[in-house]
Design a protein around this motif. Structure first.
Motif, PDB file in Angstrom:
ATOM      1  N   UNK A 113       8.227  -6.896   2.503  1.00  0.00           N
ATOM      2  CA  UNK A 113       8.156  -6.517   1.092  1.00  0.00           C
ATOM      3  C   UNK A 113       6.919  -5.672   0.830  1.00  0.00           C
ATOM      4  N   UNK A 114       5.806  -6.057   1.392  1.00  0.00           N
ATOM      5  CA  UNK A 114       4.556  -5.300   1.220  1.00  0.00           C
ATOM      6  C   UNK A 114       4.693  -3.889   1.783  1.00  0.00           C
ATOM      7  N   UNK A 115       5.373  -3.730   2.909  1.00  0.00           N
ATOM      8  CA  UNK A 115       5.586  -2.394   3.469  1.00  0.00           C
ATOM      9  C   UNK A 115       6.376  -1.519   2.497  1.00  0.00           C
ATOM     10  N   UNK A 116       7.355  -2.110   1.855  1.00  0.00           N
ATOM     11  CA  UNK A 116       8.134  -1.366   0.867  1.00  0.00           C
ATOM     12  C   UNK A 116       7.306  -0.986  -0.332  1.00  0.00           C
ATOM     13  N   UNK A 117       6.504  -1.909  -0.817  1.00  0.00           N
ATOM     14  CA  UNK A 117       5.648  -1.608  -1.967  1.00  0.00           C
ATOM     15  C   UNK A 117       4.613  -0.541  -1.622  1.00  0.00           C
ATOM     16  N   UNK A 118       4.070  -0.594  -0.416  1.00  0.00           N
ATOM     17  CA  UNK A 118       3.119   0.438   0.019  1.00  0.00           C
ATOM     18  C   UNK A 118       3.793   1.812   0.041  1.00  0.00           C
TER      19      UNK A 118
END
Length: 166
Positions: free
Chosen positions: A157-162
């Motif tokens: 999820x963090x990779x997507x938000x980044x």
């Protein structure tokens, strides 16, 4: 670049994140149709508190499907992050095929073992995510991750938000 991350609690994800009623796919609890109410909360209560030119909505699993569905409902979100989204959800691909994504950018991801799920409905996720990618008429990216649905969900999820805030 500065950004504000806002998270909110979901009490009954089968109801609050589902765009329409559908029979249970695992377990005994059917899916509800509470996504509209949840989206109204986001738009009416959260968005006004945080003044921005760019809003991103994201989620993992059924919350990822909710984020995608929300991107079809409103143009408030410039980016959608759908990490391991439940695009196997009954009638989802038909819905996506007959509607237009209103967000400018969409991030999709999936674990490489997710299409090997024992549940035959959920195992359709691989073909559904590929179809989803074809249907999106906006800037998009699709990332395959190592592992099953439950591996590294916060990191995915963090990779997507980044990606969304770059």
């Amino acid at each position: 670049m500065s950004f504000t991350l806002v998270a909110f609690r979901i009490s009954d994800w089968n109801v609050e994140l589902s765009p329409w009623k559908a029979p249970a796919v695992f377990g005994r609890e059917d899916f509800g149709e509470g996504a509209s109410k949840t989206l109204c909360y986001v738009l009416d209560e959260l968005v006004p508190r945080f003044k921005s030119n760019h809003y991103c909505l994201g989620g993992y699993s059924l919350a990822g499907l909710f984020a995608l569905w929300s991107g079809y409902q409103t143009d408030v979100f410039s980016s959608i992050v759908a990490a391991s989204p439940s695009v196997w959800f009954p009638k989802w691909i038909e819905y996506a095929d007959s509607h237009r994504m209103k967000a400018n950018r969409v991030y999709l991801s999936l674990g490489d073992k997710e299409p090997k799920a024992r549940n035959l409905i959920m195992a359709r996720v691989g073909e559904c995510i590929e179809r989803m990618q074809e249907l999106l008429d906006c800037e998009k990216t699709m990332e395959w991750n190592e592992g099953n649905h439950f591996k590294d969900n916060a990191i995915r999820t963090a990779k997507g938000l980044a990606w969304a805030i770059r």
